[in-house]
Design a protein around this motif. Structure first.
Motif, short mmCIF file in Angstrom:
data_model
loop_
_atom_site.label_atom_id
_atom_site.label_comp_id
_atom_site.label_asym_id
_atom_site.label_seq_id
_atom_site.Cartn_x
_atom_site.Cartn_y
_atom_site.Cartn_z
N ASP A 19 -65.29 -12.39 52.75
CA ASP A 19 -64.06 -11.91 52.11
C ASP A 19 -63.26 -13.07 51.54
N TYR A 20 -62.74 -12.84 50.33
CA TYR A 20 -61.89 -13.83 49.66
C TYR A 20 -62.63 -15.16 49.51
N LEU A 21 -62.25 -16.19 50.26
CA LEU A 21 -62.91 -17.48 50.14
C LEU A 21 -64.00 -17.59 51.18
N PRO A 22 -65.28 -17.68 50.76
CA PRO A 22 -66.38 -17.71 51.74
C PRO A 22 -66.24 -18.88 52.71
N GLN A 23 -66.52 -18.59 53.98
CA GLN A 23 -66.47 -19.64 54.99
C GLN A 23 -67.50 -19.37 56.07
N LEU A 24 -67.93 -20.45 56.71
CA LEU A 24 -68.96 -20.39 57.75
C LEU A 24 -68.32 -20.71 59.09
N GLU A 25 -68.40 -19.76 60.02
CA GLU A 25 -67.82 -19.94 61.35
C GLU A 25 -68.96 -20.19 62.34
N ILE A 26 -68.92 -21.35 63.02
CA ILE A 26 -70.01 -21.78 63.89
C ILE A 26 -69.53 -21.80 65.34
N SER B 161 -70.41 -16.19 43.69
CA SER B 161 -68.95 -16.18 43.63
C SER B 161 -68.45 -14.75 43.77
N THR B 162 -67.33 -14.59 44.46
CA THR B 162 -66.76 -13.25 44.67
C THR B 162 -65.86 -12.81 43.51
N SER B 163 -65.59 -13.71 42.57
CA SER B 163 -64.69 -13.38 41.46
C SER B 163 -65.39 -13.62 40.13
N ILE C 54 -69.25 6.29 14.97
CA ILE C 54 -67.96 6.89 14.67
C ILE C 54 -66.80 5.96 15.03
N VAL C 55 -66.88 5.37 16.18
CA VAL C 55 -65.79 4.53 16.64
C VAL C 55 -66.35 3.40 17.50
N ARG C 56 -65.78 2.21 17.38
CA ARG C 56 -66.20 1.07 18.20
C ARG C 56 -65.03 0.10 18.33
N PHE C 57 -64.68 -0.21 19.57
CA PHE C 57 -63.65 -1.21 19.83
C PHE C 57 -64.30 -2.57 20.08
N ASP C 58 -63.54 -3.61 19.79
CA ASP C 58 -64.01 -4.96 20.15
C ASP C 58 -64.16 -5.08 21.66
N GLU C 59 -65.05 -5.97 22.09
CA GLU C 59 -65.24 -6.21 23.52
C GLU C 59 -63.95 -6.78 24.12
N VAL C 60 -63.57 -6.24 25.26
CA VAL C 60 -62.41 -6.74 26.01
C VAL C 60 -62.89 -7.08 27.42
N ASN C 61 -62.02 -7.71 28.21
CA ASN C 61 -62.42 -8.05 29.57
C ASN C 61 -61.24 -8.00 30.51
N CYS C 62 -61.55 -7.89 31.79
CA CYS C 62 -60.54 -7.90 32.85
C CYS C 62 -61.10 -8.67 34.04
N ASN C 63 -60.24 -8.99 34.98
CA ASN C 63 -60.64 -9.79 36.14
C ASN C 63 -61.30 -8.93 37.21
N ALA C 64 -62.27 -9.52 37.87
CA ALA C 64 -62.82 -9.00 39.13
C ALA C 64 -62.49 -10.04 40.20
N LEU C 65 -61.50 -9.76 41.03
CA LEU C 65 -60.97 -10.75 41.95
C LEU C 65 -61.44 -10.50 43.38
N TYR C 66 -62.16 -11.48 43.94
CA TYR C 66 -62.57 -11.48 45.35
C TYR C 66 -63.24 -10.17 45.76
N CYS C 67 -64.08 -9.62 44.91
CA CYS C 67 -64.69 -8.33 45.23
C CYS C 67 -66.17 -8.24 44.89
N LEU C 68 -66.74 -9.23 44.22
CA LEU C 68 -68.14 -9.16 43.84
C LEU C 68 -69.04 -9.52 45.02
N PRO C 69 -70.20 -8.87 45.14
CA PRO C 69 -71.09 -9.17 46.27
C PRO C 69 -71.74 -10.54 46.11
#
Length: 263
Positions: free
Chosen positions: A185-192, A116-118, A130-145
């Motif tokens: 890119d974005y939504l994977p597709q197969l072009e034949i 998945s790319t996201s 000394i200091v520690r924040f709780d785990e947080v998260n953010c989006n990875a949109l259409y960019c993951l290999p």
């Protein structure tokens, strides 16, 4: 935005860049975390900011535990990055304006190929005890290999008969080659693209129609349709790229079967 209630020692004050050694400059808030792909350098940036108790943007030496999990629940990255004052600078975005942020870089080659790319990027910012924040998260949109797909076809060349409504052979289409392109890119597709020649049949002002079926690696049919070849005369060569398959699964080997059109 998350806050912590730790009492920071003199050691943490020494870690703060450009701040006087007073309690008011202790790290109080983590803010502005986001993730992006940098096409020019083929890497990723994980941004976050630190605020003091009086709301001023500050820099500090901290560590960051990072996990990246895609939408199919595959963990494609896990690691720890050390951040110094040199990693902080001013960045401007349309949504948030100018912010003083740390920029943690992750090479594209360090992220595993997934399906998945996201997904989500999880980060935990801390420094020793000394200091520690709780785990947080953010989006990875259409960019993951993502993984490639592969496509196989029946042994080529093959001949497909085009029949009329009564079952009579009107023409014969010879398929000589099948090539494909996996668009990631974005939504994977197969072009034949199929290419070949009309080896039998009269001139046509209409269409020669052949069918196709696409099977996945478990032999399930996942797509089917028709290919319309317009105005071919006997002996004409053609190259048709009209078949595009959406919702393909990265990492899958597909099998394309070309068939007579079923009236």
């Amino acid at each position: 935005m998350k806050k912590i209630c730790f009492t920071l020692s003199l050691l943490l004050s020494l870690l703060l860049c450009g701040c006087s050694m007073t309690q008011k400059n202790s790290i109080e808030t983590l803010k502005g975390w986001s993730f992006q792909f940098n096409e020019g350098t083929n890497d990723y940036s994980l941004f976050f900011g630190l605020l003091s108790q009086d709301g001023e943007s500050i820099s500090a030496d901290v560590d960051v535990d990072i996990r990246i999990v895609n939408e199919n629940d595959e963990e494609v990255y896990s690691g720890t990055k050390s951040v110094s004052a040199d990693d902080f600078s001013y960045y401007t975005s349309q949504a948030a304006g100018e912010q003083y942020l740390a920029n943690v870089r992750i090479s594209a080659s360090d992220i595993a190929l997934g399906t998945s790319t996201s997904g989500k990027v999880f980060l935990t910012v801390y420094k020793d005890e000394i200091v520690r924040f709780d785990e947080v998260n953010c989006n990875a949109l259409y960019c993951l290999p993502i993984k490639d797909v592969s496509l196989t076809c029946d042994s080529l060349p093959i001949e497909v008969k085009v029949k009329d409504y009564l079952g009579n052979t009107e023409s014969i289409i010879q398929i000589n080659d099948v090539v494909y392109k996996f668009e990631k890119d974005y939504l994977p597709q197969l072009e034949i693209t199929i290419s070949g020649e009309k080896t039998y049949g009269t001139d046509s002002s209409g269409y020669d129609i052949i069918g196709y079926k696409l099977y996945d690696s478990d032999d399930y049919m996942v797509n089917s349709g028709s290919i319309y070849l317009s105005g071919l005369s006997e002996g004409d060569k053609f190259r048709d790229n009209s078949v595009t398959i959406y919702d393909v699964v990265p990492g899958t080997t597909y099998v394309l079967k070309l068939t007579e059109y079923d009236w």
